[in-house]
Design an enzyme around this catalytic site. Structure first.
Site, PDB file in Angstrom:
ATOM      1  N   GLU A   1      22.265  -0.897   7.134  1.00  0.00           N
ATOM      2  CA  GLU A   1      22.969  -0.095   6.129  1.00  0.00           C
ATOM      3  C   GLU A   1      24.129  -0.877   5.509  1.00  0.00           C
ATOM      4  O   GLU A   1      24.379  -0.763   4.308  1.00  0.00           O
ATOM      5  CB  GLU A   1      23.465   1.206   6.766  1.00  0.00           C
ATOM      6  CG  GLU A   1      22.324   2.149   7.126  1.00  0.00           C
ATOM      7  CD  GLU A   1      22.771   3.403   7.859  1.00  0.00           C
ATOM      8  OE1 GLU A   1      21.896   4.221   8.192  1.00  0.00           O
ATOM      9  OE2 GLU A   1      23.984   3.587   8.090  1.00  0.00           O
TER      10      GLU A   1
ATOM     11  N   LYS B   1      30.979  11.226   1.103  1.00  0.00           N
ATOM     12  CA  LYS B   1      29.943  11.800   0.235  1.00  0.00           C
ATOM     13  C   LYS B   1      30.542  12.524  -0.985  1.00  0.00           C
ATOM     14  O   LYS B   1      31.746  12.834  -0.999  1.00  0.00           O
ATOM     15  CB  LYS B   1      29.082  12.759   1.068  1.00  0.00           C
ATOM     16  CG  LYS B   1      28.283  12.065   2.176  1.00  0.00           C
ATOM     17  CD  LYS B   1      27.371  13.060   2.911  1.00  0.00           C
ATOM     18  CE  LYS B   1      26.546  12.378   3.977  1.00  0.00           C
ATOM     19  NZ  LYS B   1      25.606  13.329   4.648  1.00  0.00           N
TER      20      LYS B   1
HETATM   21  O1  CDP Z   1      24.445  12.538   8.992  1.00  0.00           O
HETATM   22  P1  CDP Z   1      23.902  12.698  10.396  1.00  0.00           P
HETATM   23  O2  CDP Z   1      23.481  11.399  11.033  1.00  0.00           O
HETATM   24  O3  CDP Z   1      24.853  13.489  11.267  1.00  0.00           O
HETATM   25  O4  CDP Z   1      22.606  13.640  10.283  1.00  0.00           O
HETATM   26  P2  CDP Z   1      21.062  13.257  10.002  1.00  0.00           P
HETATM   27  O5  CDP Z   1      20.247  14.120  10.917  1.00  0.00           O
HETATM   28  O6  CDP Z   1      20.850  11.787  10.051  1.00  0.00           O
HETATM   29  O7  CDP Z   1      20.821  13.792   8.533  1.00  0.00           O
HETATM   30  C1  CDP Z   1      21.242  13.036   7.414  1.00  0.00           C
HETATM   31  C2  CDP Z   1      21.866  13.982   6.406  1.00  0.00           C
HETATM   32  O8  CDP Z   1      20.868  14.876   5.923  1.00  0.00           O
HETATM   33  C3  CDP Z   1      22.952  14.919   6.959  1.00  0.00           C
HETATM   34  O9  CDP Z   1      24.215  14.314   7.105  1.00  0.00           O
HETATM   35  C4  CDP Z   1      22.949  16.012   5.912  1.00  0.00           C
HETATM   36  O10 CDP Z   1      23.657  15.623   4.746  1.00  0.00           O
HETATM   37  C5  CDP Z   1      21.459  16.127   5.586  1.00  0.00           C
HETATM   38  N1  CDP Z   1      20.802  17.208   6.351  1.00  0.00           N
HETATM   39  C6  CDP Z   1      20.492  18.412   5.701  1.00  0.00           C
HETATM   40  O11 CDP Z   1      20.737  18.537   4.499  1.00  0.00           O
HETATM   41  N2  CDP Z   1      19.894  19.431   6.412  1.00  0.00           N
HETATM   42  C7  CDP Z   1      19.623  19.305   7.707  1.00  0.00           C
HETATM   43  N3  CDP Z   1      19.046  20.316   8.369  1.00  0.00           N
HETATM   44  C8  CDP Z   1      19.927  18.099   8.381  1.00  0.00           C
HETATM   45  C9  CDP Z   1      20.523  17.065   7.668  1.00  0.00           C
END
Ligand code: CDP
Ligand code: MG
Length: 140
Positions: free
Chosen positions: A128, A11
């Site tokens: 994806e 990222k």
């Molecule tokens: O990336 P990952 O699969 O671990 O997490 P997700 O639950 O699929 O969320 C996607 C992305 O959203 C995260 O990697 C964060 O960059 C963002 N996010 C956020 O900004 N705030 C949160 N409370 C949860 C996720």
């Protein structure tokens, strides 16, 4: 366990800090092979399509703007159980919860700016990968 492919994104917070090589080393050390990779600049709209599954979440707008705030490195990782293995190397979404030695424990700045994306299941991985790469670009 079967050989799988998963979609990974380094990222903007990480590309800005010149961490692509250090993060790739963690993938390779874990036995994941980078079979496709390119550095691109997303628009907020393109990030929005990619993260459509989160469109009702309160952080969606901020997430799309963040993903378009600088270059990203999109890549396909291949290996035995690659989808789960990559999630293991990444660490928990919130770096405060990420296990020591994981990418997010070492490099993430916050729950939002958390250095890497990784697909979470076989169907999302296929979808994806197809969003960013043609079959000709995957060289195993
Ligand atoms: O990336 P990952 O699969 O671990 O997490 P997700 O639950 O699929 O969320 C996607 C992305 O959203 C995260 O990697 C964060 O960059 C963002 N996010 C956020 O900004 N705030 C949160 N409370 C949860 C996720
Ligand atoms: Mg996710």
């Amino acid at each position: 366990m079967a050989v799988e492919r998963t979609l990974s994104i380094i990222k903007p917070d990480a590309t800005k800090r010149n961490l692509t090589g250090k993060i790739n080393a963690k993938f390779e050390d874990a036995g994941l092979r980078i079979v496709a990779q390119k550095r691109i600049q997303l628009t907020p709209a393109q990030a929005g399509v990619f993260y459509e599954v989160h469109k009702e979440r309160p952080f969606y707008g901020e997430l799309c703007d963040f993903m378009a705030s600088g270059p990203v490195v999109v890549q396909v990782l291949e290996g035995e159980g690659a989808i789960a293995k990559n999630r293991e190397v990444m660490g928990a979404t919130n770096p405060a919860d990420a296990a020591p030695g994981t990418v997010r424990a070492e490099f993430a700045e916050s729950v939002g700016e958390n250095s890497v994306h990784g697909s979470d299941a076989a169907d999302t991985a296929a979808q994806e990968i197809a969003y960013f790469f043609s079959g000709l670009e995957l060289v195993g």
